[in-house]
Design an enzyme around this catalytic site. Structure first.
Site, PDB file in Angstrom:
ATOM      1  N   GLU A  47       0.805  -1.226   0.000  1.00  0.00           N
ATOM      2  CA  GLU A  47       0.000   0.000   0.000  1.00  0.00           C
ATOM      3  C   GLU A  47       0.839   1.277   0.000  1.00  0.00           C
ATOM      4  O   GLU A  47       0.411   2.295  -0.524  1.00  0.00           O
ATOM      5  CB  GLU A  47      -0.960   0.004   1.201  1.00  0.00           C
ATOM      6  CG  GLU A  47      -2.087  -1.022   1.104  1.00  0.00           C
ATOM      7  CD  GLU A  47      -1.722  -2.352   1.725  1.00  0.00           C
ATOM      8  OE1 GLU A  47      -0.526  -2.610   2.000  1.00  0.00           O
ATOM      9  OE2 GLU A  47      -2.651  -3.171   1.945  1.00  0.00           O
ATOM     10  N   PHE A 109     -11.377  -7.365  13.947  1.00  0.00           N
ATOM     11  CA  PHE A 109     -10.341  -7.822  13.032  1.00  0.00           C
ATOM     12  C   PHE A 109     -10.015  -6.730  12.013  1.00  0.00           C
ATOM     13  O   PHE A 109     -10.902  -6.154  11.404  1.00  0.00           O
ATOM     14  CB  PHE A 109     -10.801  -9.094  12.310  1.00  0.00           C
ATOM     15  CG  PHE A 109      -9.795  -9.578  11.297  1.00  0.00           C
ATOM     16  CD1 PHE A 109      -8.531  -9.996  11.697  1.00  0.00           C
ATOM     17  CD2 PHE A 109     -10.102  -9.581   9.950  1.00  0.00           C
ATOM     18  CE1 PHE A 109      -7.599 -10.419  10.772  1.00  0.00           C
ATOM     19  CE2 PHE A 109      -9.173 -10.010   9.008  1.00  0.00           C
ATOM     20  CZ  PHE A 109      -7.910 -10.431   9.418  1.00  0.00           C
ATOM     21  N   GLN A 110      -8.748  -6.480  11.852  1.00  0.00           N
ATOM     22  CA  GLN A 110      -8.239  -5.433  10.953  1.00  0.00           C
ATOM     23  C   GLN A 110      -8.845  -4.064  11.241  1.00  0.00           C
ATOM     24  O   GLN A 110      -9.051  -3.261  10.342  1.00  0.00           O
ATOM     25  CB  GLN A 110      -8.419  -5.823   9.477  1.00  0.00           C
ATOM     26  CG  GLN A 110      -7.512  -7.000   9.097  1.00  0.00           C
ATOM     27  CD  GLN A 110      -7.385  -7.224   7.600  1.00  0.00           C
ATOM     28  OE1 GLN A 110      -8.298  -6.935   6.835  1.00  0.00           O
ATOM     29  NE2 GLN A 110      -6.238  -7.748   7.176  1.00  0.00           N
ATOM     30  N   LYS A 159     -17.426  -0.682   6.383  1.00  0.00           N
ATOM     31  CA  LYS A 159     -17.859  -1.673   5.404  1.00  0.00           C
ATOM     32  C   LYS A 159     -19.380  -1.710   5.235  1.00  0.00           C
ATOM     33  O   LYS A 159     -19.882  -1.849   4.119  1.00  0.00           O
ATOM     34  CB  LYS A 159     -17.352  -3.051   5.838  1.00  0.00           C
ATOM     35  CG  LYS A 159     -17.640  -4.148   4.819  1.00  0.00           C
ATOM     36  CD  LYS A 159     -17.009  -5.472   5.237  1.00  0.00           C
ATOM     37  CE  LYS A 159     -17.157  -6.504   4.114  1.00  0.00           C
ATOM     38  NZ  LYS A 159     -16.518  -7.789   4.470  1.00  0.00           N
ATOM     39  N   MET A 479      24.434   8.452   2.228  1.00  0.00           N
ATOM     40  CA  MET A 479      24.414   9.748   2.901  1.00  0.00           C
ATOM     41  C   MET A 479      24.791   9.597   4.372  1.00  0.00           C
ATOM     42  O   MET A 479      25.515  10.417   4.934  1.00  0.00           O
ATOM     43  CB  MET A 479      23.040  10.408   2.762  1.00  0.00           C
ATOM     44  CG  MET A 479      23.001  11.838   3.274  1.00  0.00           C
ATOM     45  SD  MET A 479      24.159  12.941   2.413  1.00  0.00           S
ATOM     46  CE  MET A 479      23.104  13.621   1.138  1.00  0.00           C
TER      47      MET A 479
END
Lengths: 575, 169
Positions: A47, A109-110, A159, A479
């Site tokens: 993502e 969940f999630q 949802k 760097m």
């Protein structure tokens, strides 16, 4: 209509043609109507990649980048990209799935508190709880993302309000959508008396510099900037976020200022009696130690975000407004009331003296050495089309790319300035290529960065975005290594990666890319030319570059810009 | 823009915000991440139920007032910000307090309370619950007066404020 269909339709109404994302449980119902939509979805492999792709797309096209991910880990994985876009003022809209309204707050969940987590890394965010509100909130999100100082806006969608199987998703579509944002009214006009004062200061300045930041690009003001510079004959510095806003090949262009800016840009700002800051925010990487920055300069500061005015450096004239509007007003005033008769002859000759004595410089390659990274950038620059888009990662390669490329067009340089996000370049290049398919897009990347987001080359291959990656492989976090060499007595702590693991060529090939490895300076041109000729799949060139090479000039942390460290070959020259 | 001048350490902001969930978190989060200190904060709905009003007393030693106001103004849910100069604001605060009040000291306590303009809310065997509304400074002074009696529990609301009325208003 259900909420999921309404969401897709609302995105279509905003003109969204590309959506970068990855589905999951909570956002599943929205992915179904997507099949019937005109919107093209680009399926990413992580993502974070979707976020940086949306950013690259927005930088290259000027249109908001849009991404869609699921709840929980999907949302947390885009946080870096949101923060990156927030610091660089990139217009983006992020749709996240959320657990059903009734499950919010139960550690489902999630589930994660997406709006809570992203509150400080977005311009604004929304949690929508009614299907009926979806079209309005989407419209508000795009409005907020693209107006005023642009930035990322997140819309969190539970949802149940998009799931056609759930009664809560029922809604009635109406084409008449009214926004309800009583606290949001971005002001773009400028105050006429401030413009007049600023014009007077420009007229009387003997050592003026136009200090140009990324706001010029956001305001689509490159053309009027050029008019202002040419009308007044005032030199321009373009910050890391503004490379390309003013042509590097222009006589008045001094290049990039700041920690790794070139000597003339840094010193001209330091010695100026007037800084006209246009869409720039006096970032610490530009100012060095603040109490020693441009000590004699009066400041005209133009920014659309009034909170930037006086935040870091007091402005003698603070102009809140759109840069293009402000510059047009300045030009009108200067044309109507004259340019003044300040004598800038001595200033011009000082500038050309600095340019002559202190150009960007690196030592010539010697047999037995690995490649000079600066030379590789120069060859990439000279062998690629004039309007090539360059997307960079973060580190030494980023600074060399910014220094040694010649940017003559706006929107050809895409990088992570504020957050300094390693791994930005490959997904950002994909987003740019997706938005500008006819342009050559080079990702300039380091080996540390490459390992963070290389998986998106799979996306590039599968989705058909033939970007090119110049991998500056010095087997170090370069760097950090440079700082350890210069400031930590060459005690190298956890910066060595590995020259041969992974095998970048095989890795790239396994992801469907054409891959090359270049160790010999004589092979550089052929490899680049070959890469520029390939347009049916991504290309990765593993350039084996010198680990010891350092980015110069450099303002050490905590030093003032007057203490700029020049390359060793210029150390004894008088300033 | 810092109208408070060097004499004032605190400045009062009256902030009208949309009456939506999470708005207080946005304001508090902004103060926290920008390093601004809040001396006092009071929140309540206004006469228009779409909006709430926050009265925020800002510690000016932590940040210039101008930055605080501008950053607050960038929050999308913030509708209006009024800066109240300490010299031109009517500020009030409510305190309720339970104090030790043995019968032999009760008269003395009530006399102090009357002088301050407070009220007795409740009387127990050895304790009394009192309330006082007033400018924050007067509440401070009354709190000091009560201390020798023995404060059992004390709660202050934080201040609310409106601008002083013009004479012709």
């Amino acid at each position: 209509m259900d909420g999921g269909q309404a969401l897709i339709r609302a995105l279509e109404n905003e003109g969204v043609d590309l959506l970068f994302g990855l589905p999951g449980g909570a956002i599943l119902p929205v992915y179904d109507p997507l099949i019937d939509s005109s919107i093209r979805h680009v399926l990413v492999r992580h993502e974070q990649g979707a976020g940086h792709m949306a950013s690259g797309y927005a930088h290259a096209t000027g249109r908001p980048g849009v991404m869609m991910v699921t709840s929980g880990p999907g949302a947390t994985n885009v946080v870096t990209a949101l923060c990156d876009a927030h610091l660089d003022s990139v217009p983006m809209v992020c749709i996240t799935g959320q657990v059903p309204v009734g499950a919010i707050g139960t550690d489902a969940f999630q589930e994660c508190d997406t709006t809570g987590i992203t509150m400080s890394v977005t311009k604004h965010n929304f949690l929508v709880t009614e299907a009926q509100d979806i079209p309005r909130v989407v419209k508000e999100a795009f409005h907020i993302a693209t107006t005023g100082r642009p930035g990322p806006v997140l819309v969190d969608i539970p949802k149940d309000i998009v799931d056609p199987g759930n009664p809560a998703s029922a809604m009635e579509w109406s084409d008449d959508i009214e926004m309800d944002l009583p606290g949001y009214d971005p002001d773009t006009g400028v105050d006429a008396s401030d413009i007049a004062t600023a014009a007077d200061m420009i007229r009387s300045a003997e050592r003026p510099v136009l200090y140009v930041g990324g706001g010029i690009l956001k305001a689509r003001a490159a053309e009027v900037l050029r008019q202002l510079a040419e009308l007044t004959g005032i030199h321009v510095v373009t910050t890391l976020m503004a490379r390309g806003a003013f042509p590097d090949s222009h006589d008045l262009c001094l290049g990039m200022p700041g920690m790794h800016g070139n000597f003339t840009a840094v010193t001209a700002m330091q010695e100026a009696d007037l800084l006209v800051a246009l869409g720039a925010r006096f970032d610490d990487r530009v100012t060095g130690r603040l109490d020693g920055f441009a000590p004699d300069a009066r400041v005209v500061h133009v920014d659309i975000d009034s909170a930037e005015l006086g935040k870091v450096r007091r402005a003698d004239v603070a102009i809140q407004g759109d840069c293009r509007v402000a510059i047009e007003a300045l030009i009108a005033d200067l044309q109507a009331n004259g340019l003044g008769d300040a004598d800038r002859g001595a200033w011009r000759s000082r500038i050309s003296g600095w340019q002559e004595r202190f150009p960007l410089a690196y030592e010539a390659w010697e047999p037995g050495q690995a490649l000079k990274p600066q030379y590789v950038i120069e060859r990439l620059r000279d062998l690629s089309p004039d309007d090539t888009i360059v997307a960079s990662g973060v580190g030494q390669h980023q600074m060399w790319a910014s220094q040694y490329w010649r940017f003559d067009h706006p929107y050809t340089w895409i990088n992570s300035g504020g957050l300094g996000t390693m791994g930005y370049s490959i997904p950002a290049a994909i987003g740019a290529k997706a938005g500008m398919p006819d342009r050559t897009v080079w990702a300039v990347d380091g080996d540390g960065c490459f390992q963070m987001t290389a998986q998106e080359l799979v996306t590039a291959t599968v989705e058909g975005f033939p970007i090119k990656v110049a991998l500056f492989n010095n087997s170090y976090l370069g760097m950090v290594r440079q700082w350890q060499e210069m400031f930590y007595d060459e005690r190298y702590s956890e910066v060595f990666l590995s020259k041969d693991v992974p095998d970048y060529k095989m890795w790239a090939q396994s992801m469907g890319c054409e891959a090359m490895r270049v160790d010999d300076p004589d092979e550089i041109d052929d490899a680049i030319t070959k890469a520029n000729g390939i347009d049916d799949r991504p290309v990765v060139i593993d350039f084996r570059v010198m680990a010891e090479e350092k980015v110069y000039p450099m303002v050490p942390a905590g030093a003032t810009n007057s203490d700029l460290v020049v390359p060793p070959s210029q150390a004894d020259l008088s300033r | 823009m810092n109208v408070a001048g060097p004499d004032y350490r605190y400045h009062t902001l009256v902030v009208t915000v949309e009456n939506k969930s999470g708005v207080l978190a946005r304001v508090a989060g902004l103060f926290a991440r920008r390093g601004f200190n809040i001396e006092s904060l009071a929140v309540a709905p206004t006469d228009d139920d779409r909006f709430s009003r926050l009265t925020i007393v800002v510690d000016l030693e932590s940040a210039p007032l101008e930055q605080v106001v501008k950053q607050l103004d960038k929050l999308v849910n913030v509708v209006e910000i009024r800066e109240l100069h300490p010299g031109s604001a009517v500020e009030r605060e409510l305190m309720i307090v339970t104090v030790e009040a043995e019968p032999d000291r009760r008269d003395e306590l009530v006399e102090q309370l009357d002088r301050a303009g407070g009220k007795v809310l409740s009387v127990g065997a050895d304790r009394m619950m009192l309330s006082l509304v007033g400018p924050p400074k007067r509440i401070d002074e009354f709190e000091d007066l009560l201390r020798p009696f023995g404060i059992v529990e004390l709660q202050r609301t934080g201040r609310v404020a409106l601008p002083v009325l013009d004479e012709d208003a």
